[in-house]
Design a protein around this motif. Structure first.
Motif, mmCIF file in Angstrom:
data_model
loop_
_atom_site.group_PDB
_atom_site.id
_atom_site.type_symbol
_atom_site.label_atom_id
_atom_site.label_comp_id
_atom_site.label_asym_id
_atom_site.label_seq_id
_atom_site.Cartn_x
_atom_site.Cartn_y
_atom_site.Cartn_z
ATOM 1 N N ALA A 248 0.831 -1.208 0.000
ATOM 2 C CA ALA A 248 0.000 0.000 0.000
ATOM 3 C C ALA A 248 0.864 1.256 0.000
ATOM 4 O O ALA A 248 0.570 2.232 -0.705
ATOM 5 N N TYR A 253 -0.692 4.901 -0.663
ATOM 6 C CA TYR A 253 -1.825 4.882 0.269
ATOM 7 C C TYR A 253 -1.311 4.929 1.707
ATOM 8 O O TYR A 253 -0.239 4.406 2.016
ATOM 9 N N TYR A 259 -6.157 1.373 0.714
ATOM 10 C CA TYR A 259 -5.992 0.770 -0.613
ATOM 11 C C TYR A 259 -7.143 -0.196 -0.907
ATOM 12 O O TYR A 259 -7.769 -0.149 -1.969
#
Length: 641
Positions: A248, A253, A259
């Motif tokens: 991620a 993210y 994510y």
């Protein structure tokens, strides 16, 4: 549709090993060939590009189905291992495709203006997949994402295998079986050493924790059940979470939850925590009220008790339902023989959705085990799918309940085939098991009805992952209706289950729904928190979350996270069960409880929700069916009843 079902080997034939390998390799080779053509000489028309991609995705899906299904259900360990190898190859190819910059350029350059709604949605979702794979990152990042993806599938398989192969048991003297149903006792003979073996498989642990009078024996078994795959999976989970955190982060993210939630109805990770807290608040009054009833009943047996935990909750909930709500589960189960329930389920869903289920002789079905039952599925005289029911436990088999794909239906290309994998008793069933069977069968119905699409992307249970449980939770309602149950629930004397008993069962089921919701929120918080906050001691963090969200205390010496399979499959999104239930309660409000088979309502639900698969966003499907956006109202009213 004239396509034929998958041609499987006969049970226990030696060529199963070769078939699994060959099926996987052939489908993977086909996918590679089609993609190579797209990359080097793509068709000039955007629609033709998408059709070639669709064919490649069908092949990849077929290989994935072989890997995921037979690694979990085949009785031969060599075949299971070969299937795991196929799954690894699928994951590698899927990752490589998602990171292929040349392939991405083909799709990014397409003009969507002339595409119909379905094709345009395929293109939009394909481009989104590429972006979420990291195709637009630098080469070093793409290489690391590839490594993480390959590592993730190996960890996932290890996690699942540790659960599947770590069946635990206790050994007890026959007198400690007091309270257990006679047929259960008969099925558990005394060994040469004078002891009876009780395992952590569901047909043992569920009735034992419900009926066994011996509190210490219950505690021993529940403790074993809650330590399946420990300590091995504690390490595996830490590795899984670390891989997901890095994955991620590389994609920009804040957390894996962000994510993962991006492509779900809920939208973002923060909303998951807010939803968990909202359901916790809604259910607290009901939870505390019903827990107090359990504790009061426990104190009749143990006057000094100050709390009640997982070794006693199921047993005392059953006593409360029996003594205060006039529902004896041992009497109830006499109405539910497995064979009658299975046929009754087929009859009910056939009538509800206009489907015909035709048994397929075992020699023609060629399944992987003699206990697997196969049916062809027809709608308005046309065969639209095939289902396989693998419903009893055995060594090396998947330990929970789930629907697996064998083939995703695509118009003119292949028939929808689904497999229901459960672990039920072969004799009498608890009513809870009947409800579970209805629930899981709902996934199978969804898979088949949504298998008549041109695009494999939208075939079957292809909606947002926080909606997929809603249709199955809906179907549970039919397992609580007296008129429905009267069609198949009969005892050994042929007597139909009384309507007043079913009504009492419904009222008794309402008992505990508040603390059940709080328990679900504990599981959801565990799922979410482990993917957002790094912790060195998973069990310690579990205890903290349990104290916050569950109304029941931690059972000392247990490590429930190690066999909580949803931490792998659902990752940070276990909240989806309750999110789906909110929607399911709202959708069910469209039905008349006095006529659950109303053809107009049932037909609209079938056609506007189930048959659509992933062709539209779930919120739009629900709004089309209800004539309005979904709300919390029906769920809140149910919780307050």
């Amino acid at each position: 549709m004239t396509t034929e079902p998958t041609h499987l080997p006969l049970p226990l034939e030696a060529d199963w090993l070769d078939w699994v390998g060959a099926r996987g390799e052939q489908q993977l080779a086909l996918a590679r060939s089609l993609v190579d053509g797209l990359r080097t000489d793509p068709p000039k028309e955007p629609l033709e590009v998408l059709r070639v991609w669709n064919d490649a995705q069908i092949a990849l899906s077929n290989a994935a189905s072989v890997g995921s299904l037979f690694s979990e259900v085949h009785p031969d360990k060599q075949v299971r291992d070969r299937a795991e190898g196929v799954a690894q190859q699928v994951q590698k190819l899927d990752t490589d495709l998602g990171l292929d910059t040349e392939l991405y350029a083909v799709f990014a350059g397409l003009d969507a203006s002339g595409l119909d709604a379905d094709a345009a949605r395929v293109l939009e979702r394909t481009l989104r997949d590429f972006r979420r794979s990291g195709v637009d990152r630098d080469e070093a990042t793409r290489d690391r994402l590839r490594e993480l993806s390959e590592r993730a599938i190996l960890l996932s398989q290890e996690f699942s295998k540790n659960i599947r192969e770590n069946v635990r048991s206790i050994r007890v003297t026959p007198d400690r079986l007091a309270g257990m149903p006679a047929d259960w006792v008969e099925a558990h003979p005394v060994g040469d050493d004078g002891l009876v073996t009780v395992t952590t498989d569901y047909p043992d642990v569920v009735p034992f924790r419900t009926f066994a009078h011996d509190a210490e024996a219950r505690r021993e078994l529940v403790t074993e059940f809650l330590t399946i795959a420990w300590p091995d999976n504690d390490r595996v989970l830490q590795d899984i979470f670390a891989v997901r955190r890095e994955h991620a982060s590389l994609l920009g993210y804040e957390s894996w939850a962000d994510y993962d939630a991006e492509v779900k109805m809920i939208g973002n990770g923060k909303a998951i925590g807010e939803f968990i807290d909202r359901i916790t608040e809604l259910s607290t009054a009901s939870a505390e009220r019903d827990k107090a009833v359990l504790l009061e009943r426990l104190r009749q047996d143990r006057p000094d008790a100050t709390d009640i935990d997982g070794a006693d909750t199921t047993y005392y909930a059953e006593l409360v339902r029996k003594e205060q709500l006039a529902v004896d589960a041992q009497r109830v189960r006499t109405y539910f023989s497995f064979e009658a329930v299975r046929q009754g389920l087929l009859d009910v869903t056939g009538r509800l959705f206009g489907l015909d289920w035709t048994p397929v002789p075992r020699a023609d079905a060629r399944t992987w085990h003699d206990e697997v039952a196969t049916y062809d599925v027809s709608f308005q005289g046309e065969r639209i799918g095939r289902i396989h029911l693998d419903l009893h436990p055995r060594d090396g088999k998947y330990k929970h309940a789930a629907q697996f794909d064998l083939a995703r239906g695509v118009n003119g290309t292949q028939l929808a085939e689904g497999v229901l994998v459960c672990n039920f008793n072969r004799g009498l069933m608890e009513h809870d098991e009947v409800v579970t069977l209805f629930h899981e069968f709902g996934h199978l119905v969804h898979h088949v009805l949504a298998g008549r699409t041109d695009w494999v992307r939208f075939s079957g249970v292809a909606t947002e992952w926080d909606f997929v449980e809603a249709p199955s939770q809906m179907l549970e309602e039919w397992a609580w209706d007296a008129d429905v149950l009267a069609t198949f629930a009969r005892n050994a004397e042929g007597e139909t289950i009384p309507a007043d008993l079913v009504e009492a069962m419904r009222q008794a089921d309402d008992f505990g729904k508040g603390y059940d919701a709080r328990t679900q929120m504990f599981y959801a918080a565990l799922s979410y928190d482990f993917h957002v906050n790094q912790t060195d001691d998973l069990t310690a963090r579990l205890r903290e979350l349990m104290a916050r969200y569950s109304v029941f205390p931690y059972l000392p010496g247990t490590h429930m996270q190690c066999h909580f399979g949803h931490l792998d499959g659902y990752s940070s999104a276990y909240y989806t069960y309750m999110w789906s239930l909110v929607i399911a309660k709202d959708m069910f409000s469209a039905f008349d409880r006095g006529d659950l088979f109303d053809p107009e309502v049932a037909g609209a639900y079938r056609d506007k929700v189930l048959a659509q698969g992933g062709r539209r966003d779930a919120a739009d499907l629900v709004e089309d069916f209800l004539g309005r956006p979904y709300t919390f109202d029906a769920y809140a009213a149910w919780l307050a009843e």
